[in-house]
Design a protein around this motif. Structure first.
Motif, PDB file in Angstrom:
ATOM      1  N   GLU A  87      42.131 -22.100 -21.530  1.00  0.00           N
ATOM      2  CA  GLU A  87      41.720 -21.065 -22.462  1.00  0.00           C
ATOM      3  C   GLU A  87      42.017 -19.678 -21.883  1.00  0.00           C
ATOM      4  O   GLU A  87      41.985 -19.464 -20.668  1.00  0.00           O
ATOM      5  N   MET A  88      42.282 -18.715 -22.769  1.00  0.00           N
ATOM      6  CA  MET A  88      42.582 -17.352 -22.336  1.00  0.00           C
ATOM      7  C   MET A  88      41.414 -16.749 -21.557  1.00  0.00           C
ATOM      8  O   MET A  88      41.602 -16.061 -20.550  1.00  0.00           O
ATOM      9  N   ALA A  89      40.215 -17.016 -22.009  1.00  0.00           N
ATOM     10  CA  ALA A  89      39.037 -16.472 -21.321  1.00  0.00           C
ATOM     11  C   ALA A  89      38.922 -17.041 -19.913  1.00  0.00           C
ATOM     12  O   ALA A  89      38.575 -16.321 -18.954  1.00  0.00           O
ATOM     13  N   GLU A  90      39.220 -18.316 -19.766  1.00  0.00           N
ATOM     14  CA  GLU A  90      39.172 -18.940 -18.449  1.00  0.00           C
ATOM     15  C   GLU A  90      40.237 -18.331 -17.532  1.00  0.00           C
ATOM     16  O   GLU A  90      39.999 -18.094 -16.340  1.00  0.00           O
ATOM     17  N   TYR A  91      41.413 -18.079 -18.090  1.00  0.00           N
ATOM     18  CA  TYR A  91      42.498 -17.480 -17.320  1.00  0.00           C
ATOM     19  C   TYR A  91      42.116 -16.076 -16.843  1.00  0.00           C
ATOM     20  O   TYR A  91      42.302 -15.729 -15.670  1.00  0.00           O
ATOM     21  N   GLN A  92      41.573 -15.257 -17.732  1.00  0.00           N
ATOM     22  CA  GLN A  92      41.198 -13.894 -17.362  1.00  0.00           C
ATOM     23  C   GLN A  92      40.060 -13.888 -16.335  1.00  0.00           C
ATOM     24  O   GLN A  92      40.036 -13.053 -15.419  1.00  0.00           O
ATOM     25  N   GLU A  93      39.133 -14.817 -16.483  1.00  0.00           N
ATOM     26  CA  GLU A  93      38.044 -14.916 -15.522  1.00  0.00           C
ATOM     27  C   GLU A  93      38.574 -15.286 -14.132  1.00  0.00           C
ATOM     28  O   GLU A  93      38.116 -14.743 -13.112  1.00  0.00           O
ATOM     29  N   ALA A  94      39.568 -16.189 -14.088  1.00  0.00           N
ATOM     30  CA  ALA A  94      40.145 -16.586 -12.803  1.00  0.00           C
ATOM     31  C   ALA A  94      40.861 -15.419 -12.134  1.00  0.00           C
ATOM     32  O   ALA A  94      40.780 -15.246 -10.902  1.00  0.00           O
ATOM     33  N   LEU A  95      41.565 -14.603 -12.921  1.00  0.00           N
ATOM     34  CA  LEU A  95      42.231 -13.438 -12.343  1.00  0.00           C
ATOM     35  C   LEU A  95      41.221 -12.453 -11.753  1.00  0.00           C
ATOM     36  O   LEU A  95      41.456 -11.860 -10.691  1.00  0.00           O
ATOM     37  N   GLU A  96      40.114 -12.259 -12.433  1.00  0.00           N
ATOM     38  CA  GLU A  96      39.081 -11.363 -11.920  1.00  0.00           C
ATOM     39  C   GLU A  96      38.477 -11.933 -10.630  1.00  0.00           C
ATOM     40  O   GLU A  96      38.213 -11.187  -9.668  1.00  0.00           O
ATOM     41  N   GLU A  97      38.283 -13.229 -10.574  1.00  0.00           N
ATOM     42  CA  GLU A  97      37.750 -13.851  -9.363  1.00  0.00           C
ATOM     43  C   GLU A  97      38.739 -13.726  -8.209  1.00  0.00           C
ATOM     44  O   GLU A  97      38.335 -13.547  -7.054  1.00  0.00           O
ATOM     45  N   LEU A  98      40.037 -13.800  -8.510  1.00  0.00           N
ATOM     46  CA  LEU A  98      41.047 -13.623  -7.472  1.00  0.00           C
ATOM     47  C   LEU A  98      41.010 -12.195  -6.927  1.00  0.00           C
ATOM     48  O   LEU A  98      41.128 -11.971  -5.715  1.00  0.00           O
ATOM     49  N   ARG A  99      40.832 -11.222  -7.813  1.00  0.00           N
ATOM     50  CA  ARG A  99      40.730  -9.822  -7.385  1.00  0.00           C
ATOM     51  C   ARG A  99      39.515  -9.620  -6.483  1.00  0.00           C
ATOM     52  O   ARG A  99      39.602  -8.970  -5.433  1.00  0.00           O
ATOM     53  N   LEU A 100      38.391 -10.185  -6.879  1.00  0.00           N
ATOM     54  CA  LEU A 100      37.177 -10.042  -6.073  1.00  0.00           C
ATOM     55  C   LEU A 100      37.289 -10.804  -4.760  1.00  0.00           C
ATOM     56  O   LEU A 100      36.756 -10.370  -3.726  1.00  0.00           O
ATOM     57  N   LEU A 101      37.981 -11.946  -4.788  1.00  0.00           N
ATOM     58  CA  LEU A 101      38.179 -12.713  -3.558  1.00  0.00           C
ATOM     59  C   LEU A 101      38.966 -11.890  -2.543  1.00  0.00           C
ATOM     60  O   LEU A 101      38.631 -11.867  -1.347  1.00  0.00           O
ATOM     61  N   ALA A 102      40.009 -11.196  -3.012  1.00  0.00           N
ATOM     62  CA  ALA A 102      40.795 -10.356  -2.110  1.00  0.00           C
ATOM     63  C   ALA A 102      39.925  -9.264  -1.481  1.00  0.00           C
ATOM     64  O   ALA A 102      40.053  -8.953  -0.290  1.00  0.00           O
ATOM     65  N   ARG A 103      39.023  -8.687  -2.264  1.00  0.00           N
ATOM     66  CA  ARG A 103      38.175  -7.598  -1.754  1.00  0.00           C
ATOM     67  C   ARG A 103      37.211  -8.076  -0.676  1.00  0.00           C
ATOM     68  O   ARG A 103      36.750  -7.274   0.141  1.00  0.00           O
ATOM     69  N   CYS A 104      36.894  -9.368  -0.660  1.00  0.00           N
ATOM     70  CA  CYS A 104      36.022  -9.905   0.396  1.00  0.00           C
ATOM     71  C   CYS A 104      36.623  -9.699   1.775  1.00  0.00           C
ATOM     72  O   CYS A 104      35.896  -9.649   2.783  1.00  0.00           O
ATOM     73  N   TYR A 105      37.941  -9.596   1.839  1.00  0.00           N
ATOM     74  CA  TYR A 105      38.628  -9.500   3.129  1.00  0.00           C
ATOM     75  C   TYR A 105      38.984  -8.064   3.499  1.00  0.00           C
ATOM     76  O   TYR A 105      39.619  -7.838   4.526  1.00  0.00           O
ATOM     77  N   ARG A 106      38.592  -7.115   2.656  1.00  0.00           N
ATOM     78  CA  ARG A 106      38.950  -5.728   2.919  1.00  0.00           C
ATOM     79  C   ARG A 106      38.222  -5.222   4.157  1.00  0.00           C
ATOM     80  O   ARG A 106      37.027  -5.448   4.341  1.00  0.00           O
ATOM     81  N   ASP A 107      38.981  -4.548   5.009  1.00  0.00           N
ATOM     82  CA  ASP A 107      38.415  -4.014   6.246  1.00  0.00           C
ATOM     83  C   ASP A 107      37.926  -2.594   5.999  1.00  0.00           C
ATOM     84  O   ASP A 107      38.716  -1.676   5.829  1.00  0.00           O
ATOM     85  N   ASP A 108      36.609  -2.431   5.976  1.00  0.00           N
ATOM     86  CA  ASP A 108      36.025  -1.100   5.782  1.00  0.00           C
ATOM     87  C   ASP A 108      35.442  -0.552   7.084  1.00  0.00           C
ATOM     88  O   ASP A 108      34.595   0.334   7.081  1.00  0.00           O
ATOM     89  N   SER A 109      35.895  -1.129   8.205  1.00  0.00           N
ATOM     90  CA  SER A 109      35.310  -0.725   9.492  1.00  0.00           C
ATOM     91  C   SER A 109      35.679   0.689   9.889  1.00  0.00           C
ATOM     92  O   SER A 109      35.035   1.293  10.747  1.00  0.00           O
ATOM     93  N   SER A 110      36.749   1.251   9.274  1.00  0.00           N
ATOM     94  CA  SER A 110      37.153   2.613   9.657  1.00  0.00           C
ATOM     95  C   SER A 110      36.143   3.665   9.225  1.00  0.00           C
ATOM     96  O   SER A 110      36.101   4.763   9.756  1.00  0.00           O
ATOM     97  N   GLY A 111      35.331   3.318   8.228  1.00  0.00           N
ATOM     98  CA  GLY A 111      34.328   4.264   7.758  1.00  0.00           C
ATOM     99  C   GLY A 111      34.868   5.314   6.814  1.00  0.00           C
ATOM    100  O   GLY A 111      34.137   6.200   6.381  1.00  0.00           O
ATOM    101  N   VAL A 112      36.156   5.256   6.495  1.00  0.00           N
ATOM    102  CA  VAL A 112      36.755   6.231   5.586  1.00  0.00           C
ATOM    103  C   VAL A 112      36.454   5.814   4.154  1.00  0.00           C
ATOM    104  O   VAL A 112      36.715   4.687   3.751  1.00  0.00           O
ATOM    105  N   MET A 113      35.888   6.754   3.381  1.00  0.00           N
ATOM    106  CA  MET A 113      35.574   6.459   1.983  1.00  0.00           C
ATOM    107  C   MET A 113      36.860   6.414   1.168  1.00  0.00           C
ATOM    108  O   MET A 113      37.741   7.261   1.323  1.00  0.00           O
TER     109      MET A 113
END
Length: 587
Positions: free
Chosen positions: A551-577
Motif C-alpha cells: 500500500e502507498m501508505a505503508e511505503y511512505q511510512e517505511a521511507l519516514e522510518e528509514l529517514r529516522l533510522l539514519a538520524r539515529c547514527y548522526r554524530d552530534d558530539s561536536s556541539g555545533v547547532m
C-alpha cells in the motif's frame, strides 16, 4: 559436555542467500567436531548441527536449517534430500489401467557432484573409509580428513563454468524438513518472477505459513537452550518481503530469543533493466527498515560498492584473485566473512550469545550495523600478531562488506572485532632480553592486549569487544581457489615470493579478521539510500511495484522510518547547532 550448548536455528531465504549459506555450511562441515567432549574443539558444532538417525540406524549430523527457494532452483538436489531415503520401504500400488510414461533427462551433474555420488555408492572409497565420510556419518570415530583427502586427490575442482545453482557445490546432506520450494514463482525465465517486496510479503500465508511453522516447531522443540535464529535473506528481490514477514513471525513467536539477520546482495545481476534496478533499490530500502525492526541486529552483506542503482566498484582484497561477478566466487568471500562474524556465539568456551552481541551494538535503536573484513588477514608465516598489525599501522587491514565506508576520525559507537585462524602463529612478540621493542605492540603480553591496542589507535574512545579464535576456516573442495600465490597452504604470507609462473600450494585454510560496527558512518549511508528512494514518484515511475500487495501508505511510512533510522547514527558530539535548513538538506 563442557558448558551449555546454546542452539541456533538458521533460515536461508532466497537464491543468493543459499549460495552464501552453501559455502558457509561447507566450511562448518569441514571443521565439524564429532566429539562434543573434546577439549581441543574451540567451536561447538552442536550449536548448528543436530543429531539424527537414518532408517538403517546410522547416526547423522545435519544442519538445523530451513531453506527457501523458487521452483527450478534445485536442479539435481531432491527437495527431501537423499540421506533418509523417504521412498524406501513403501509398498507398491497396483494399477490396472493404461499408463503413459513421459521421460525427461535429469540435469547433468558436474564433476564434483559425480564424485560425491560415487562416494555415496562406495565406488571411490573402501567400505571402511566410506562409512567414515562426512556425507554419511556413523557413530564412533569419524574421519573428515579421509573424506577431504579423497576429494582433493581426485582433482582440484574448477566449477566456475558449471555452477548454475547453489546445490551444484553442496557437499553435505540436508534434513528432509530443510528445503521449502515456492512454486508460485520461477527461478529461471521471464514469467512469474519474484521481484518486488509486496510479492514476497504476501507469500507467508496459507500452506507456506503452515509449512514454515511446522518446520520451526520441529527444529526448535528439540533444542534444550535455544539462543535464537540467524537469518540469511536476499535483500534486492522479492524474498526481502518474505524475510520481513518471517522475522516478524520469529519476533512474535519466540520473543526474548536473538534474531540476527544478514541481508545478502550479489554484485550485479545478469538480467538488469532500469525497472528491475529500481525495484532492487526499493526492495533494499523497505527490507532494511522492516527486517531491522523485527530483528535484534541487522547487517547487510555485499561486495557491491553501494546499494543504490549505480554502485561503485567492489572492494579489492590484496590477497584474493576472485571474480566479483561470479556468484560462486562472491558468495565464497562472504561465507568466509560470515564464518568469523558468527563465531562468537558458536564457541564452546567464553561464547558471546546472540543477545549479548545485539546489546553491545544495537544501542539506542541502532539495530543496523556494518561489516568489514580482511580476507585473508595478512600474517607472515612464522611471524607474530604485533608484526602483522604493525605492517598495517597506517590503515586498518579490512575492506567494507556492507557497502558502507568507515567514518573518519575514529568515530564508532561500538564494535565487535574477531580474529580467526592464527593457529600455529605467535600472538605476542618474543624478543630477547635487552632488545628494545620496535613498536608499542611488541611490548604487550597477550594477544587480546595487542589487538585491543591496535584497534584503539584508530578508535580511541569506542566501546570494543574482541574475539580471538585459533581455529582457521578450513577450505575443502569445492571451495574455489581464489587466493594469491603469495600465500602458503595455511593462508599465511610466504617468506619468499614464488618464481614467476610457478604455482603455489593449494590453500587449505585462511586466517580472517572481521569487524561489526555501529557508528556515524551509517548516517550518510542510510541517508543516501533514503534520498535515492525518495527521488522519484513511485506512483508514476513504478506503479506495478504498488500493485502487488504494498500500500502507498505503508511505503511512505517505511521511507519516514528509514529517514529516522539514519538520524539515529548522526554524530552530534561536536556541539555545533544545525539549522533546520541544513537538516532538511541532509534528510
Amino acid at each position: 559436555m563442557s558448558g551449555v550448548c546454546r542452539e541456533v536455528v538458521t533460515l536461508q531465504l532466497g537464491h543468493y542467500s543459499n549460495f552464501v549459506g552453501t559455502h558457509w555450511w561447507n566450511l562448518q562441515d569441514a571443521s565439524l567436531s564429532y566429539d562434543p567432549e573434546s577439549p581441543s574443539a574451540e567451536i561447538q558444532s552442536d550449536v548448528l548441527f543436530r543429531e539424527g538417525q537414518t532408517l538403517g540406524g546410522h547416526v547423522t549430523y545435519t544442519p538445523r536449517l530451513i531453506s527457501m527457494d523458487l521452483k527450478g532452483s534445485l536442479r539435481t538436489l531432491p527437495q527431501e534430500g537423499s540421506l533418509y531415503d523417504p521412498g524406501a520401504g513403501t509398498s507398491a500400488v497396483t494399477w490396472e489401467g493404461s499408463i503413459n510414461v513421459h521421460k525427461q533427462s535429469p540435469p547433468e551433474k558436474n564433476s564434483f557432484l559425480e564424485d560425491l555420488e560415487k562416494l555415496d555408492k562406495g565406488e571411490i572409497l573402501t567400505k571402511a573409509d566410506f562409512c567414515s565420510s562426512s556425507k554419511l556419518q556413523h557413530s564412533g570415530a569419524v574421519s573428515v580428513d579421509t573424506f577431504n583427502s579423497h576429494l582433493a586427490r581426485v582433482q582440484n575442482y574448477k566449477l566456475e563454468g558449471s555452477v548454475r545453482v547453489w546445490s551444484d557445490f553442496l557437499r553435505i546432506h540436508l534434513h528432509p524438513r530443510t528445503i521449502s520450494v515456492i512454486h508460485q514463482y520461477n527461478h529461471d525465465g521471464e514469467a512469474h518472477r519474484l521481484e518486488t517486496f509486496g510479492q514476497g510479503e504476501s507469500l507467508l500465508q496459507g500452506a507456506l505459513l503452515d509449512e514454515l511453522e511446522d518446520k520451526l516447531h520441529f527444529f526448535v522443540e528439540e533444542c534444550d537452550y535455544l539462543q535464537g535464529f540467524q537469518v540469511l535473506c536476499d535483500l534486492a528481490d522479492g524474498f526481502v518481503g518474505l524475510g520481513s514477514k518471517v522475522t516478524e513471525l520469529l519476533q512474535d513467536s519466540y520473543g526474548g530469543r536473538g534474531i540476527l539477520t544478514w541481508g545478502m546482495t550479489p554484485v550485479g545481476h545478469r538480467d538488469s533493466t532500469p525497472f528491475r534496478d529500481l525495484c532492487r533499490l526499493l526492495n533494499c530500502s523497505l527490507g532494511m527498515v522492516h527486517m531491522a525492526a523485527h530483528s535484534s541486529l541487522f547487517c547487510p552483506l555485499t561486495l557491491q560498492g553501494g546499494l543504490g542503482r549505480r554502485p561503485t566498484s567492489p572492494p579489492q582484497f590484496p590477497l584474493l584473485t576472485y571474480d566479483p561477478s561470479l556468484w560462486y566466487h562472491s558468495s565464497s568471500v562472504l561465507a568466509l566473512a560470515l564464518d568469523a562474524l558468527t563465531v562468537s556465539y558458536r564457541l564452546r568456551n567464553n561464547s558471546v550469545p546472540m543477545w549479548q552481541v545485539a546489546d553491545l551494538l544495537a544501542v539506542s535503536g541502532r539495530k543496523v550495523v556494518a561489516a568489514y573484513g580482511a580476507i585473508p588477514f595478512p600474517m607472515m608465516s612464522g611471524g607474530s600478531l604485533p608484526d602483522a598489525l604493525s605492517a598495517c599501522a597506517d590503515a586498518l587491514p579490512w575492506k567494507p562488506l556492507s557497502a558502507c565506508p568507515e567514518a573518519g576520525e575514529g568515530q564508532c559507537y561500538g564494535q565487535l572485532t574477531t580474529l580467526k585462524g592464527f593457529e600455529g602463529q605467535k600472538l605476542i612478540s618474543c624478543l630477547s632480553p635487552g632488545i628494545k621493542p620496535p613498536t608499542p605492540l611488541h611490548s604487550l603480553h597477550s594477544g587480546e592486549d595487542v589487538l585491543a591496542a591496535y584497534i584503539s589507535s584508530f578508535y580511541p574512545s569506542a566501546p570494543l569487544a574482541l574475539q580471538l579464535v585459533s581455529s582457521p576456516s578450513k577450505l575443502t573442495p569445492p571451495f574455489p581457489q581464489i587466493f594469491s600465490q603469495s600465500l602458503d597452504a595455511q593462508g599465511f604470507l610466504r617468506s619468499e615470493a614464488p618464481p614467476p609462473g610457478a604455482l603455489g600450494p593449494v590453500t587449505s585454510s585462511v586466517p580472517v579478521m572481521t569487524s561489526l560496527q555501529s557508528g556515524p558512518a551509517l548516517d550518510p549511508w542510510l541517508s543516501e539510500l533514503h534520498r535515492a528512494t525518495s527521488a522519484f514518484d513511485i506512483r508514476r515511475v513504478a506503479p506495478s511495484f504498488l500493485s502487488q500487495g504494498l500500500e502507498m501508505a505503508e511505503y511512505q511510512e517505511a521511507l519516514e522510518e528509514l529517514r529516522l533510522l539514519a538520524r539515529c547514527y548522526r554524530d552530534d558530539s561536536s556541539g555545533v547547532m544545525r539549522s533546520s535548513s541544513e537538516e532538511e538538506d541532509d534528510d
